[in-house]
Design a protein around this motif. Structure first.
Motif, PDB file in Angstrom:
ATOM      1  N   PRO A  64       5.966   2.953  -5.424  1.00 34.49           N
ATOM      2  CA  PRO A  64       6.740   4.078  -5.965  1.00 34.49           C
ATOM      3  C   PRO A  64       6.293   4.404  -7.382  1.00 34.49           C
ATOM      4  O   PRO A  64       6.055   3.512  -8.194  1.00 34.49           O
ATOM      5  CB  PRO A  64       8.181   3.545  -5.936  1.00 34.49           C
ATOM      6  CG  PRO A  64       8.179   2.543  -4.824  1.00 34.49           C
ATOM      7  CD  PRO A  64       6.823   1.879  -4.891  1.00 34.49           C
ATOM      8  N   GLY A  65       6.149   5.676  -7.653  1.00 36.46           N
ATOM      9  CA  GLY A  65       5.669   6.120  -8.961  1.00 36.46           C
ATOM     10  C   GLY A  65       4.190   6.397  -9.003  1.00 36.46           C
ATOM     11  O   GLY A  65       3.696   7.029  -9.941  1.00 36.46           O
ATOM     12  N   GLY A  66       3.435   5.915  -7.991  1.00 30.72           N
ATOM     13  CA  GLY A  66       1.994   6.165  -7.947  1.00 30.72           C
ATOM     14  C   GLY A  66       1.675   7.561  -7.444  1.00 30.72           C
ATOM     15  O   GLY A  66       2.450   8.152  -6.696  1.00 30.72           O
ATOM     16  N   ASN A  67       0.530   8.062  -7.848  1.00 30.49           N
ATOM     17  CA  ASN A  67       0.079   9.389  -7.417  1.00 30.49           C
ATOM     18  C   ASN A  67      -0.837   9.229  -6.205  1.00 30.49           C
ATOM     19  O   ASN A  67      -1.966   8.756  -6.341  1.00 30.49           O
ATOM     20  CB  ASN A  67      -0.666  10.089  -8.555  1.00 30.49           C
ATOM     21  CG  ASN A  67      -1.099  11.499  -8.183  1.00 30.49           C
ATOM     22  OD1 ASN A  67      -1.022  11.923  -7.028  1.00 30.49           O
ATOM     23  ND2 ASN A  67      -1.563  12.258  -9.176  1.00 30.49           N
ATOM     24  N   PRO A  68      -0.386   9.600  -4.996  1.00 31.98           N
ATOM     25  CA  PRO A  68      -1.219   9.408  -3.803  1.00 31.98           C
ATOM     26  C   PRO A  68      -2.540  10.155  -3.854  1.00 31.98           C
ATOM     27  O   PRO A  68      -3.516   9.741  -3.229  1.00 31.98           O
ATOM     28  CB  PRO A  68      -0.327   9.932  -2.669  1.00 31.98           C
ATOM     29  CG  PRO A  68       1.062   9.799  -3.186  1.00 31.98           C
ATOM     30  CD  PRO A  68       0.953  10.102  -4.655  1.00 31.98           C
ATOM     31  N   HIS A  69      -2.578  11.281  -4.581  1.00 34.11           N
ATOM     32  CA  HIS A  69      -3.820  12.038  -4.692  1.00 34.11           C
ATOM     33  C   HIS A  69      -4.888  11.255  -5.460  1.00 34.11           C
ATOM     34  O   HIS A  69      -6.081  11.466  -5.259  1.00 34.11           O
ATOM     35  CB  HIS A  69      -3.579  13.369  -5.405  1.00 34.11           C
ATOM     36  CG  HIS A  69      -2.837  14.380  -4.585  1.00 34.11           C
ATOM     37  ND1 HIS A  69      -3.344  14.937  -3.437  1.00 34.11           N
ATOM     38  CD2 HIS A  69      -1.624  14.951  -4.764  1.00 34.11           C
ATOM     39  CE1 HIS A  69      -2.482  15.805  -2.945  1.00 34.11           C
ATOM     40  NE2 HIS A  69      -1.428  15.827  -3.734  1.00 34.11           N
ATOM     41  N   ALA A  70      -4.463  10.380  -6.359  1.00 38.79           N
ATOM     42  CA  ALA A  70      -5.408   9.703  -7.243  1.00 38.79           C
ATOM     43  C   ALA A  70      -5.486   8.200  -7.008  1.00 38.79           C
ATOM     44  O   ALA A  70      -6.275   7.521  -7.653  1.00 38.79           O
ATOM     45  CB  ALA A  70      -5.010   9.956  -8.705  1.00 38.79           C
ATOM     46  N   PHE A  71      -4.711   7.676  -6.087  1.00 36.43           N
ATOM     47  CA  PHE A  71      -4.641   6.229  -5.877  1.00 36.43           C
ATOM     48  C   PHE A  71      -5.963   5.680  -5.340  1.00 36.43           C
ATOM     49  O   PHE A  71      -6.547   6.219  -4.406  1.00 36.43           O
ATOM     50  CB  PHE A  71      -3.519   5.910  -4.889  1.00 36.43           C
ATOM     51  CG  PHE A  71      -3.397   4.444  -4.563  1.00 36.43           C
ATOM     52  CD1 PHE A  71      -2.778   3.574  -5.440  1.00 36.43           C
ATOM     53  CD2 PHE A  71      -3.912   3.935  -3.375  1.00 36.43           C
ATOM     54  CE1 PHE A  71      -2.653   2.224  -5.147  1.00 36.43           C
ATOM     55  CE2 PHE A  71      -3.790   2.594  -3.064  1.00 36.43           C
ATOM     56  CZ  PHE A  71      -3.158   1.739  -3.955  1.00 36.43           C
ATOM     57  N   THR A  72      -6.426   4.588  -5.947  1.00 38.01           N
ATOM     58  CA  THR A  72      -7.620   3.876  -5.485  1.00 38.01           C
ATOM     59  C   THR A  72      -7.213   2.464  -5.091  1.00 38.01           C
ATOM     60  O   THR A  72      -6.683   1.717  -5.910  1.00 38.01           O
ATOM     61  CB  THR A  72      -8.692   3.823  -6.580  1.00 38.01           C
ATOM     62  OG1 THR A  72      -9.059   5.156  -6.961  1.00 38.01           O
ATOM     63  CG2 THR A  72      -9.922   3.093  -6.073  1.00 38.01           C
ATOM     64  N   PRO A  73      -7.435   2.051  -3.841  1.00 38.74           N
ATOM     65  CA  PRO A  73      -6.975   0.738  -3.387  1.00 38.74           C
ATOM     66  C   PRO A  73      -7.772  -0.406  -3.996  1.00 38.74           C
ATOM     67  O   PRO A  73      -8.963  -0.288  -4.266  1.00 38.74           O
ATOM     68  CB  PRO A  73      -7.171   0.799  -1.869  1.00 38.74           C
ATOM     69  CG  PRO A  73      -8.252   1.817  -1.670  1.00 38.74           C
ATOM     70  CD  PRO A  73      -8.071   2.824  -2.769  1.00 38.74           C
ATOM     71  N   SER A  74      -7.080  -1.534  -4.189  1.00 34.92           N
ATOM     72  CA  SER A  74      -7.707  -2.749  -4.697  1.00 34.92           C
ATOM     73  C   SER A  74      -8.211  -3.589  -3.532  1.00 34.92           C
ATOM     74  O   SER A  74      -7.976  -3.280  -2.358  1.00 34.92           O
ATOM     75  CB  SER A  74      -6.687  -3.555  -5.503  1.00 34.92           C
ATOM     76  OG  SER A  74      -5.664  -4.037  -4.638  1.00 34.92           O
ATOM     77  N   ALA A  75      -8.881  -4.697  -3.858  1.00 33.66           N
ATOM     78  CA  ALA A  75      -9.347  -5.614  -2.811  1.00 33.66           C
ATOM     79  C   ALA A  75      -8.165  -6.186  -2.033  1.00 33.66           C
ATOM     80  O   ALA A  75      -8.222  -6.358  -0.810  1.00 33.66           O
ATOM     81  CB  ALA A  75     -10.163  -6.740  -3.439  1.00 33.66           C
ATOM     82  N   GLN A  76      -7.045  -6.445  -2.721  1.00 35.18           N
ATOM     83  CA  GLN A  76      -5.853  -6.945  -2.050  1.00 35.18           C
ATOM     84  C   GLN A  76      -5.280  -5.890  -1.103  1.00 35.18           C
ATOM     85  O   GLN A  76      -4.790  -6.213  -0.016  1.00 35.18           O
ATOM     86  CB  GLN A  76      -4.793  -7.352  -3.076  1.00 35.18           C
ATOM     87  CG  GLN A  76      -3.516  -7.906  -2.455  1.00 35.18           C
ATOM     88  CD  GLN A  76      -3.787  -9.116  -1.576  1.00 35.18           C
ATOM     89  OE1 GLN A  76      -4.445 -10.064  -2.006  1.00 35.18           O
ATOM     90  NE2 GLN A  76      -3.287  -9.102  -0.337  1.00 35.18           N
ATOM     91  N   ASP A  77      -5.347  -4.630  -1.516  1.00 33.09           N
ATOM     92  CA  ASP A  77      -4.880  -3.545  -0.650  1.00 33.09           C
ATOM     93  C   ASP A  77      -5.706  -3.475   0.629  1.00 33.09           C
ATOM     94  O   ASP A  77      -5.168  -3.249   1.725  1.00 33.09           O
ATOM     95  CB  ASP A  77      -4.952  -2.205  -1.386  1.00 33.09           C
ATOM     96  CG  ASP A  77      -3.987  -2.118  -2.548  1.00 33.09           C
ATOM     97  OD1 ASP A  77      -2.899  -2.712  -2.459  1.00 33.09           O
ATOM     98  OD2 ASP A  77      -4.322  -1.458  -3.544  1.00 33.09           O
ATOM     99  N   VAL A  78      -7.003  -3.657   0.500  1.00 30.05           N
ATOM    100  CA  VAL A  78      -7.885  -3.626   1.678  1.00 30.05           C
ATOM    101  C   VAL A  78      -7.511  -4.758   2.631  1.00 30.05           C
ATOM    102  O   VAL A  78      -7.453  -4.568   3.856  1.00 30.05           O
ATOM    103  CB  VAL A  78      -9.364  -3.736   1.256  1.00 30.05           C
ATOM    104  CG1 VAL A  78     -10.263  -3.844   2.486  1.00 30.05           C
ATOM    105  CG2 VAL A  78      -9.765  -2.529   0.408  1.00 30.05           C
ATOM    106  N   ALA A  79      -7.228  -5.928   2.088  1.00 31.27           N
ATOM    107  CA  ALA A  79      -6.813  -7.057   2.921  1.00 31.27           C
ATOM    108  C   ALA A  79      -5.491  -6.766   3.616  1.00 31.27           C
ATOM    109  O   ALA A  79      -5.296  -7.098   4.794  1.00 31.27           O
ATOM    110  CB  ALA A  79      -6.697  -8.315   2.072  1.00 31.27           C
ATOM    111  N   THR A  80      -4.576  -6.125   2.907  1.00 28.30           N
ATOM    112  CA  THR A  80      -3.282  -5.758   3.502  1.00 28.30           C
ATOM    113  C   THR A  80      -3.479  -4.798   4.668  1.00 28.30           C
ATOM    114  O   THR A  80      -2.839  -4.946   5.718  1.00 28.30           O
ATOM    115  CB  THR A  80      -2.383  -5.113   2.434  1.00 28.30           C
ATOM    116  OG1 THR A  80      -2.144  -6.051   1.378  1.00 28.30           O
ATOM    117  CG2 THR A  80      -1.058  -4.670   3.024  1.00 28.30           C
TER     118      THR A  80
END
Length: 383
Positions: A64-80
């Motif tokens: 929450p609060g993040g901008n979906p247009h500009a969000f860049t996933p981290s390595a942990q996000d890729v694992a998720t």
């Protein structure tokens, strides 16, 4: 065991259900063997959790609060994403930087929840240049749209929304280019015409292209709800009755909030139902409730675009000509340009939520609260 789920004509999700012993999996990661579902952003996660209830765990990749247009996933996000049983995305190229990672990490576990939705073009405001408008119209025509092709699954969803909202299909699809599955919107899995590939990239967020902000209309979220019900039931058939009951209950809540929002807008004098926004994110809300978006600070459905000096001058003229009382900005988008325009014109700025929910204490912590928060703020400013 591998099962193939067809939620729409293009949406084919291959769900690998591993029959591994419980002792082989970490206890915290698979409590009660509940499906693990990842949604791209907080609004979609909230809707999905309402359908899942206690039968599945839903998390939001973009906080929450993040901008979906500009969000860049981290390595942990890729694992998720890789570990999820299902990954939910809006589609329509909304999750701009996330989509390539989802395709790679989630693969056939991705569900595009907007397949059945009637997709609107990004609105053209009166301060858009005539040449740009013509070019965008030509681009839309190249999308090979079939407005009459409604998949049987989607047709059933439309009937359910009509029953819950009292909105017939003709009204629900007014102003749309057709359902997403029949369109070639940027970021959607259709074959592209190589001759127009560069042109599509150039116009993917311009006026006349596909508007990704579909959740601004609660009737569209009702269609999401039915798609989620079907996807969860195919993944976890033992809890299909639970998902169906949860979906029915949530449809009723959506319809109630829709009625409340419509009543708030009805209280605004008709000649004051005009709005100026920070970027082109409010087209579906405006169409649903009879508002007229007459100007935007950032002339794009993406927050990464920048207006020209001529566009800002034209916006100032529009505000002064129509005696617009406010510029509606967003929590996830820079307000710097809007502040400049507000100072020049003497109008107030009113902040709304678009691509994120708020903290619960801030009044837009759920999608239902989010709709009422935004519509109440608009009504208060335009009264």
């Amino acid at each position: 065991m591998v099962r193939k789920l067809v939620v729409g004509p293009v949406l084919i999700v291959v769900l690998a259900l591993a029959l591994a012993p419980l002792a082989a999996a970490p206890q915290a990661a698979a409590q009660d063997n509940r499906p693990q579902i990842v949604a791209s952003f907080s609004i979609l996660a909230d809707v999905a959790q309402n359908v899942a209830g206690d039968a599945a765990d839903v998390t939001s990749l973009i906080p929450p609060g993040g901008n979906p247009h500009a969000f860049t996933p981290s390595a942990q996000d890729v694992a998720t994403l890789s570990d999820a049983d299902l990954v939910l995305t809006v589609g329509v190229n909304f999750e701009e930087n996330l989509l390539p990672v989802v395709e790679e990490a989630a693969g056939d576990h991705q569900v595009i929840v907007s397949e059945c939705l009637p997709i609107h073009p990004v609105q053209v405001t009166e301060d858009e240049h005539e040449g740009e408008e013509h070019a965008d119209e030509e681009h839309t025509e190249e999308a090979h749209i079939d407005e009459t092709a409604i998949d049987p699954v989607c047709a059933g969803h439309y009937e359910a929304v009509e029953a819950a909202f009292g909105i017939d299909e003709a009204t629900l699809t007014t102003g749309s280019m057709g359902p997403l599955y029949a369109l070639e919107c940027a970021g959607h899995d259709h074959e592209e015409d190589e001759e127009h590939e560069g042109e599509e990239e150039e116009h993917e967020h311009a006026a006349g292209s596909c508007d990704p902000h579909v959740w601004m209309d609660p009737a569209n979220v009702a269609l999401w709800t039915l798609t989620l019900r079907d996807a969860f039931s195919a993944l976890d058939p033992d809890n299909a009755d639970t998902y169906a009951a949860n979906a029915d209950a949530y449809l009723a809540q959506l319809a109630e909030v829709d009625d409340q929002a419509a009543a708030l807008i009805d209280g605004i004098p008709e000649d004051r139902r005009v709005i100026v926004t920070n970027h082109m994110a409010f087209g579906y809300l405006a169409s649903r409730y009879g508002l007229d978006v007459i100007g935007v600070v950032i002339p794009s459905a993406s927050t990464s675009a920048e207006p020209s000096v001529q566009e800002l001058v034209g916006l100032i003229d529009t505000i002064e000509t129509h005696h617009v009382p406010a510029i509606f900005t967003e929590t996830t988008v820079s307000q710097d340009l809007a502040e400049q325009v507000a100072q020049e014109t003497g109008v107030q700025m009113v902040q709304l939520y678009t691509g994120t929910l708020s903290a619960p204490e801030d009044g837009a912590g759920t999608y239902l609260d989010y709709i009422l928060y935004n519509v109440t703020a608009i009504a208060d400013a335009l009264q």
